[in-house]
Design an enzyme around this catalytic site. Structure first.
Site, short mmCIF file in Angstrom:
data_model
loop_
_atom_site.label_atom_id
_atom_site.label_comp_id
_atom_site.label_asym_id
_atom_site.label_seq_id
_atom_site.Cartn_x
_atom_site.Cartn_y
_atom_site.Cartn_z
N GLY A 1 0.83 -1.21 0.00
CA GLY A 1 0.00 0.00 0.00
C GLY A 1 0.86 1.25 0.00
O GLY A 1 2.01 1.23 -0.44
N SER A 2 0.31 2.31 0.51
CA SER A 2 1.02 3.59 0.51
C SER A 2 2.12 3.61 1.58
O SER A 2 2.07 2.86 2.56
CB SER A 2 0.03 4.73 0.78
N SER A 3 3.10 4.49 1.38
CA SER A 3 4.18 4.64 2.36
C SER A 3 3.64 5.11 3.70
O SER A 3 4.09 4.68 4.77
CB SER A 3 5.24 5.62 1.84
N VAL B 1 0.60 4.64 5.15
CA VAL B 1 -0.06 3.57 5.90
C VAL B 1 0.96 2.49 6.26
O VAL B 1 0.93 1.93 7.36
CB VAL B 1 -1.24 2.98 5.10
N GLY B 2 1.87 2.20 5.34
CA GLY B 2 2.89 1.19 5.60
C GLY B 2 3.74 1.52 6.80
O GLY B 2 4.11 0.64 7.59
N GLU C 1 5.79 -3.50 0.88
CA GLU C 1 5.87 -3.12 -0.54
C GLU C 1 5.05 -1.85 -0.70
O GLU C 1 3.82 -1.89 -0.78
CB GLU C 1 5.32 -4.24 -1.44
#
Length: 508
Positions: free
Chosen positions: A244-246, A248-249, A266
């Site tokens: 997902g997005s940086s 949220v990651g 990822e």
């Protein structure tokens, strides 16, 4: 409801109906959470309804999964490989239908939808071979009558949280390897692609049932952030793979780290293609088109920045604009379509906002830059001339927007490539060996994927997939990525009657 439409009748062959329970718990379908609708991004009409998982569904599923893990990890790895082989065969039998569902629910064109499912089939084949090669090692001991071994054992349960843009391929990268490594899998699919989650689970569940294995070996949930947060917090899940997005990651990583779990991330990409003055221009133009327009710019490996040597800048740009004018936009299920819709109306709004920001930062729209009026989430493929220093260039706009900029020297091009927070994929077009080896060396691209004379997207499963910096550092699919799904033990065995100590220490 859209499910009744003639062109949707194939969904019944995937086990889908107008209303679908979205939690596969201990081998049984249920769903006591909110009711959501799956929509077709080409027209925003409802396809079917899904009852998401409740927190009670989650807890019951995890208890069963934890119990099943004790059985699954004791089955010999080649036998686990045989189960994954059967999953691959079951997917082959439904390849066309599953590919059509990916295209229908996600919005990517049909060849890409079929290609995504084929990628899981290929991963199954890869994992079957791997199941006989989960090798440890024998390490020479400095002590007489001692043997040192490196042994790999399963973690137990692997949590997989996937994104809408590859609603099943990313599951395959993780689950195929996790399963042969002896782990049970808990999967939370993207909230906006629940039908794909259900259809994939149906196929895996059928194989487990046929082999008299517990359905809880593969547990899946349709749901939103609440289920994702539960997976991140759950101490029963030693490894969480998140795509997902940086932003949220980073939150997922912090949550998992707080309980000393492991994360495989990822995240975002902001990928550049560099075209040198000696490049094969036709090859480069075709590659840029596929990399920038494919999946409507919604791949993490999409080419978002095009760096052209000043001597061939206008030549490449003129050819690229020419092929952009020929791109057929439309229903992703129709033959000949190259650009389908963005995934949601919100994605379309983000594209509109992104274009305004681009203009405010000095970007010049060379082609595209507008939405297509109508019921679907269609936008024009867009090329923007802009400075590499513009703040918007450092961000990932998940849409078919390509930033073009010129450079004078190889060093300048590499510096621009490396100047963004993300570090996933990169490519250079050149015929010169000295440039190629500089590019793939320590002073070259800082990305996890470093290509020459091919696009930034379309990675093969044999290599480890993933990137550096804000892309998260995770690696999935090939190479030695399997090691992330297992725990390593260094074992020393004394088969003698003496007790010599390492480093020659004498303890009396």
């Amino acid at each position: 409801m859209g499910f009744a439409r003639k062109e949707y009748q194939f969904l019944a062959d995937l086990g889908l109906g107008p209303r679908n329970p979205g939690a596969f718990v201990n081998g049984v379908w249920r769903g006591a959470g909110p009711s959501v609708t799956s929509t077709n991004p080409a027209n925003n009409q409802v396809i079917a309804e899904v009852m998401e998982a409740s927190m009670q569904d989650y807890e019951d599923g995890m208890k069963a999964c934890k119990g099943a893990s004790k059985l699954w990890m004791q089955i010999p790895a080649p036998k686990r490989g045989e189960i994954v082989r059967q999953i691959g065969d079951a997917l082959r039998a439904k390849l066309q239908y599953l590919g059509r569902l990916v295209s229908l629910e996600m919005g990517k064109i049909l060849p890409e939808g079929i290609g995504e499912v084929q990628e899981i089939i290929d991963m199954c084949d890869y994992a079957v071979g791997l199941s006989r090669q989960l090798n440890g090692s024998v390490i020479p001991s400095e002590r007489p009558n001692h043997m040192m071994l490196e042994v790999w054992n399963p973690l137990g349960i692997v949590g997989v949280i996937t994104a809408f843009n590859f609603p099943c391929a990313v599951l395959g990268w993780n689950a195929c390897i996790a399963l042969v490594c002896g782990n049970c899998v808990v999967w939370k699919g993207a909230p906006t692609t629940p039908l794909i989650t259900i259809a994939m689970t149906e196929i895996v569940a059928g194989v487990l049932e046929k082999n008299n294995l517990p359905g809880a070996i593969f547990t899946s949930f349709c749901g939103g952030a609440e289920i994702g947060q539960a997976i991140a917090c759950d101490r029963r899940i030693p490894l969480v793979s998140f795509t997902g997005s940086s932003k949220v990651g980073q939150m997922v990583q912090q949550t998992v780290n707080e309980r000393f779990g492991k994360c495989l991330l990822e995240l975002s990409g902001n990928n550049a293609i560099i075209v040198m003055d000696d490049a094969d221009i036709q090859l480069a133009v075709r590659s840029v088109l596929f990399a920038a327009v494919g999946t409507a710019g919604q791949r993490c490996t999409t080419c978002r920045r095009l760096l052209l040597h000043e001597s061939i800048y206008q030549t490449v740009l003129d050819q690229l604009i020419g092929v952009y004018k020929q791109v057929k936009i439309g229903d992703p299920l129709e033959k000949g379509t190259l650009l389908g819709p963005l995934h949601t109306p919100a994605s379309k709004e983000n594209y509109i906002k992104g274009i305004e920001v681009i203009k405010s930062q000095g970007g010049k729209i060379l082609i595209g830059g507008s939405i297509l009026e109508g019921e679907g989430n269609f936008v024009q493929p867009t090329i923007v001339e802009i400075s590499s220093d513009a703040p918007v260039v450092k961000e990932e706009l998940f849409a078919p927007v390509l930033y073009v900029m010129k450079f004078k020297t190889l060093k300048e091009a590499i510096d621009i490539n490396n100047s963004v927070p993300q570090g996933l994929s990169s490519s250079i077009f050149t015929r010169k060996p000295e440039i190629i080896f500089k590019w793939i060396g320590p002073l070259g691209s800082d990305c996890g994927i470093v290509n020459v004379n091919i696009p930034t997207n379309g990675a093969e499963i044999g290599g480890a997939f993933g990137g550096e910096k804000a892309t998260g550092g995770g690696r999935e699919a090939g190479s030695d990525s399997w090691k992330q799904y297992m725990r390593r033990s260094t074992c020393t065995i004394n088969y003698g009657s003496e007790l010599p100590l390492a480093q020659g220490i004498n303890f009396g």
